[in-house]
Design an enzyme around this catalytic site. Structure first.
Site, PDB file in Angstrom:
ATOM      1  N   TYR A  66     108.954 -59.404 -13.335  1.00  0.00           N
ATOM      2  CA  TYR A  66     108.094 -58.311 -12.864  1.00  0.00           C
ATOM      3  C   TYR A  66     107.737 -58.566 -11.390  1.00  0.00           C
ATOM      4  O   TYR A  66     106.621 -58.870 -11.042  1.00  0.00           O
ATOM      5  CB  TYR A  66     106.845 -58.286 -13.749  1.00  0.00           C
ATOM      6  CG  TYR A  66     105.910 -57.096 -13.616  1.00  0.00           C
ATOM      7  CD1 TYR A  66     106.180 -56.024 -12.787  1.00  0.00           C
ATOM      8  CD2 TYR A  66     104.738 -57.064 -14.366  1.00  0.00           C
ATOM      9  CE1 TYR A  66     105.306 -54.953 -12.702  1.00  0.00           C
ATOM     10  CE2 TYR A  66     103.862 -55.998 -14.289  1.00  0.00           C
ATOM     11  CZ  TYR A  66     104.143 -54.951 -13.457  1.00  0.00           C
ATOM     12  OH  TYR A  66     103.260 -53.899 -13.380  1.00  0.00           O
TER      13      TYR A  66
ATOM     14  N   ASP B  68     107.108 -57.790  -7.431  1.00  0.00           N
ATOM     15  CA  ASP B  68     106.723 -56.768  -6.462  1.00  0.00           C
ATOM     16  C   ASP B  68     107.741 -56.788  -5.314  1.00  0.00           C
ATOM     17  O   ASP B  68     108.508 -57.738  -5.176  1.00  0.00           O
ATOM     18  CB  ASP B  68     105.325 -57.067  -5.901  1.00  0.00           C
ATOM     19  CG  ASP B  68     104.239 -56.738  -6.920  1.00  0.00           C
ATOM     20  OD1 ASP B  68     104.466 -55.859  -7.766  1.00  0.00           O
ATOM     21  OD2 ASP B  68     103.164 -57.369  -6.868  1.00  0.00           O
TER      22      ASP B  68
ATOM     23  N   ARG C  60     110.886 -51.632 -20.304  1.00  0.00           N
ATOM     24  CA  ARG C  60     110.199 -50.343 -20.377  1.00  0.00           C
ATOM     25  C   ARG C  60     110.842 -49.419 -19.355  1.00  0.00           C
ATOM     26  O   ARG C  60     111.322 -49.860 -18.303  1.00  0.00           O
ATOM     27  CB  ARG C  60     108.705 -50.478 -20.033  1.00  0.00           C
ATOM     28  CG  ARG C  60     107.920 -51.242 -21.028  1.00  0.00           C
ATOM     29  CD  ARG C  60     107.858 -50.582 -22.382  1.00  0.00           C
ATOM     30  NE  ARG C  60     106.933 -49.451 -22.437  1.00  0.00           N
ATOM     31  CZ  ARG C  60     106.804 -48.683 -23.516  1.00  0.00           C
ATOM     32  NH1 ARG C  60     107.565 -48.885 -24.590  1.00  0.00           N
ATOM     33  NH2 ARG C  60     105.927 -47.692 -23.526  1.00  0.00           N
TER      34      ARG C  60
ATOM     35  N   GLU D 114     103.821 -39.637 -14.996  1.00  0.00           N
ATOM     36  CA  GLU D 114     104.638 -40.756 -15.479  1.00  0.00           C
ATOM     37  C   GLU D 114     104.447 -40.963 -16.978  1.00  0.00           C
ATOM     38  O   GLU D 114     103.335 -41.166 -17.442  1.00  0.00           O
ATOM     39  CB  GLU D 114     104.242 -42.051 -14.762  1.00  0.00           C
ATOM     40  CG  GLU D 114     104.554 -42.014 -13.293  1.00  0.00           C
ATOM     41  CD  GLU D 114     104.373 -43.371 -12.616  1.00  0.00           C
ATOM     42  OE1 GLU D 114     104.201 -44.398 -13.312  1.00  0.00           O
ATOM     43  OE2 GLU D 114     104.393 -43.389 -11.378  1.00  0.00           O
TER      44      GLU D 114
ATOM     45  N   ARG E 107      86.248 -57.550  -8.460  1.00  0.00           N
ATOM     46  CA  ARG E 107      85.388 -57.882  -7.311  1.00  0.00           C
ATOM     47  C   ARG E 107      83.965 -57.439  -7.557  1.00  0.00           C
ATOM     48  O   ARG E 107      83.748 -56.381  -8.126  1.00  0.00           O
ATOM     49  CB  ARG E 107      85.843 -57.135  -6.060  1.00  0.00           C
ATOM     50  CG  ARG E 107      87.219 -57.410  -5.620  1.00  0.00           C
ATOM     51  CD  ARG E 107      87.401 -56.829  -4.213  1.00  0.00           C
ATOM     52  NE  ARG E 107      88.811 -56.892  -3.895  1.00  0.00           N
ATOM     53  CZ  ARG E 107      89.605 -55.843  -3.871  1.00  0.00           C
ATOM     54  NH1 ARG E 107      89.120 -54.632  -4.084  1.00  0.00           N
ATOM     55  NH2 ARG E 107      90.883 -55.991  -3.591  1.00  0.00           N
TER      56      ARG E 107
ATOM     57  N   ARG F  59      99.923 -41.966 -15.522  1.00  0.00           N
ATOM     58  CA  ARG F  59      99.276 -41.615 -14.261  1.00  0.00           C
ATOM     59  C   ARG F  59      99.936 -40.408 -13.613  1.00  0.00           C
ATOM     60  O   ARG F  59     101.059 -40.045 -13.970  1.00  0.00           O
ATOM     61  CB  ARG F  59      99.264 -42.805 -13.293  1.00  0.00           C
ATOM     62  CG  ARG F  59     100.609 -43.415 -13.013  1.00  0.00           C
ATOM     63  CD  ARG F  59     100.458 -44.736 -12.217  1.00  0.00           C
ATOM     64  NE  ARG F  59     101.750 -45.400 -12.075  1.00  0.00           N
ATOM     65  CZ  ARG F  59     101.920 -46.658 -11.708  1.00  0.00           C
ATOM     66  NH1 ARG F  59     100.886 -47.419 -11.425  1.00  0.00           N
ATOM     67  NH2 ARG F  59     103.122 -47.188 -11.606  1.00  0.00           N
TER      68      ARG F  59
ATOM     69  N   ARG G  33      97.209 -59.226 -12.371  1.00  0.00           N
ATOM     70  CA  ARG G  33      97.662 -58.546 -11.163  1.00  0.00           C
ATOM     71  C   ARG G  33      96.521 -57.772 -10.506  1.00  0.00           C
ATOM     72  O   ARG G  33      96.538 -57.522  -9.318  1.00  0.00           O
ATOM     73  CB  ARG G  33      98.754 -57.519 -11.514  1.00  0.00           C
ATOM     74  CG  ARG G  33     100.082 -58.096 -11.911  1.00  0.00           C
ATOM     75  CD  ARG G  33     100.993 -57.011 -12.485  1.00  0.00           C
ATOM     76  NE  ARG G  33     101.254 -55.907 -11.570  1.00  0.00           N
ATOM     77  CZ  ARG G  33     102.226 -55.893 -10.674  1.00  0.00           C
ATOM     78  NH1 ARG G  33     103.020 -56.928 -10.551  1.00  0.00           N
ATOM     79  NH2 ARG G  33     102.408 -54.847  -9.913  1.00  0.00           N
TER      80      ARG G  33
HETATM   81  N1  UDP Z   1      96.039 -51.571 -15.854  1.00  0.00           N
HETATM   82  C1  UDP Z   1      95.034 -51.060 -16.649  1.00  0.00           C
HETATM   83  N2  UDP Z   1      94.379 -49.932 -16.266  1.00  0.00           N
HETATM   84  C2  UDP Z   1      94.695 -49.285 -15.122  1.00  0.00           C
HETATM   85  C3  UDP Z   1      95.707 -49.811 -14.289  1.00  0.00           C
HETATM   86  C4  UDP Z   1      96.368 -50.954 -14.686  1.00  0.00           C
HETATM   87  O1  UDP Z   1      94.744 -51.609 -17.691  1.00  0.00           O
HETATM   88  O2  UDP Z   1      94.068 -48.251 -14.840  1.00  0.00           O
HETATM   89  C5  UDP Z   1      96.741 -52.780 -16.313  1.00  0.00           C
HETATM   90  C6  UDP Z   1      97.947 -52.441 -17.180  1.00  0.00           C
HETATM   91  O3  UDP Z   1      98.055 -53.436 -18.169  1.00  0.00           O
HETATM   92  C7  UDP Z   1      99.092 -52.547 -16.213  1.00  0.00           C
HETATM   93  C8  UDP Z   1      98.665 -53.691 -15.327  1.00  0.00           C
HETATM   94  O4  UDP Z   1      97.253 -53.526 -15.226  1.00  0.00           O
HETATM   95  O5  UDP Z   1     100.304 -52.823 -16.856  1.00  0.00           O
HETATM   96  C9  UDP Z   1      99.303 -53.733 -13.964  1.00  0.00           C
HETATM   97  O6  UDP Z   1      99.075 -52.538 -13.300  1.00  0.00           O
HETATM   98  P1  UDP Z   1      99.797 -52.173 -11.929  1.00  0.00           P
HETATM   99  O7  UDP Z   1      99.124 -50.970 -11.395  1.00  0.00           O
HETATM  100  O8  UDP Z   1      99.850 -53.397 -11.100  1.00  0.00           O
HETATM  101  O9  UDP Z   1     101.247 -51.798 -12.450  1.00  0.00           O
HETATM  102  P2  UDP Z   1     102.505 -51.129 -11.713  1.00  0.00           P
HETATM  103  O10 UDP Z   1     101.989 -50.358 -10.543  1.00  0.00           O
HETATM  104  O11 UDP Z   1     103.434 -52.248 -11.379  1.00  0.00           O
HETATM  105  O12 UDP Z   1     103.059 -50.227 -12.758  1.00  0.00           O
END
Ligand code: UDP
Length: 366
Positions: free
Chosen positions: A347, A349, A248, A299, A175, A279, A171
């Protein structure tokens, strides 16, 4: 029968379906067990700030049709998501890009960054990544994995990175340019006025009843509608007869702080294992807010248990197989359509949810 459709769940899938069906002249009854509409995109105003009550939602899509569709219901601002990751006292830009690499390794060029990643990968010998750990390591090498992925992912999913599917990490963009935009999508923003207003508009013309439990309601009104659109948990629909799917959940600790700017960014990820939350969201920054105070949410991720809200399906092998079995039952269920993150155990979006709901409506209403 009083209604053409009984829509279970006033979240995005249900609301889009209700809107399309109403437009086609159908009568819809939308019920939700919560006492508000909009499911997990619900926003509540605190200190004049739109607070994303069930977690941050940033709309992004590459699908022009979907972008035009949501723009019928709201105007979007030009917010671009650029989270910051905090690992101990070090701060890095996300997603993984030249800003991240230059800070990590004190280098300047893409060639230097690639050389370091290649060197770290070479020692690992991964030909075909079989799980999230191998996928992450083969994309970005050991340093990024150890500092920015491992701890965060294990907190978020409560599982070892070796036991998680590779697609989760795909996801995130990778870059070799200096670009902190978290998404690769062409269109992005936050609806001015918040998400709840979008859903409110979508539900115009439908009858909405809140605080209603579907399973109780069904007993009392078995013949209220020709068809049901069910967006709750698919395993719960079948009374968990094949066992529980795993989810989860997220717990939010929301605080009002007497400062106008707490962390300088909407999203700061805490990527080390030792910090208990994943976060901190500072909601006002989604809307470039100038209010005198601020609202933050920490969170905490944990395993779902009955009685609390499920958020993320866990798309690993075991749950995938169990879902397929439930799907077989669902396909046999006449006059019930399963949709949304929980109904499809996916999952999704937001743009994908809208797309799925529009497809469903198109087939159904043709
Ligand atoms: N992820 C990570 N470090 C970060 C942010 C995301 O390893 O700082 C990984 C983690 O496995 C997470 C996945 O990327 O479950 C997807 O993150 P995303 O931010 O897309 O998740 P959402 O916002 O849907 O919770």
């Amino acid at each position: 029968m009083k209604f053409d459709y009984l829509i279970v769940g006033a979240g995005l899938f249900g609301a889009v379906f209700a809107h399309e069906a109403t437009k086609a002249g159908k009568k819809c009854l939308v019920i939700d067990k919560r006492n508000h509409i909009a499911g997990n995109i619900y926003c509540e105003k605190i200190e004049d700030i739109n607070v994303h009550k069930y977690g941050a939602h940033i709309f992004h899509t590459s699908n022009k049709k979907i972008w035009n569709y949501v723009n019928e219901f709201a105007e979007f601002n030009n917010y671009i998501n650029s989270p910051v990751a905090r690992y101990k006292d070090e701060l890095y830009n996300l997603p993984f890009n030249m800003n991240t690499f230059s800070k990590l390794w004190n280098i300047a060029t893409p060639a230097e960054a690639k050389a370091i990643i290649e060197k770290q990968k070479a020692d690992l010998n991964i030909s075909e990544p079989k799980n999230l750990e191998e996928q992450a390591l083969s994309l970005v090498g050991t340093d990024v994995y150890e500092k920015l992925i491992k701890g965060y992912t294990e907190k978020q999913w409560g599982r070892d990175c070796k036991d998680l599917p590779a697609f989760i990490i795909k996801r995130l963009p990778l870059r070799f340019i200096y670009d902190n935009n978290y998404f690769n999508d062409r269109y992005q923003g936050i609806p001015i006025g918040g998400y709840t207003e979008i859903v409110e508009k979508m539900l115009e013309g439908s009858q909405v009843e809140l605080g209603v439990d579907y399973f109780e309601f069904k007993k009392l009104h078995p013949d209220i509608a020709e068809k049901t659109i069910y967006t709750g948990m698919i395993d719960e629909y079948f009374d968990f007869e094949l066992g529980h799917l795993e989810y989860r959940t997220v717990r939010f600790e929301t605080e009002v702080l007497d400062t106008d700017n707490y962390q300088g960014n909407a999203v700061v990820n805490y990527t080390e294992r030792e910090v208990p939350y994943t976060r901190i969201i500072e909601h006002k920054h989604f809307e470039f807010g100038k209010q005198p105070k601020t609202v933050i949410s920490k969170e905490y991720s944990s395993e779902w248990k009955p009685g609390i809200e499920p958020y993320y399906p866990i798309n690993d092998e075991t749950n995938g197989k169990l879902f397929e079995q439930y799907k077989e039952l669902a396909d046999k269920e006449e006059n019930v359509i399963f949709g949304g993150r929980l109904g499809n155990y996916k999952y999704y979006d937001m743009d994908k949810v809208i797309e799925a709901a529009l497809d469903c409506a198109e087939k159904e209403l043709a």
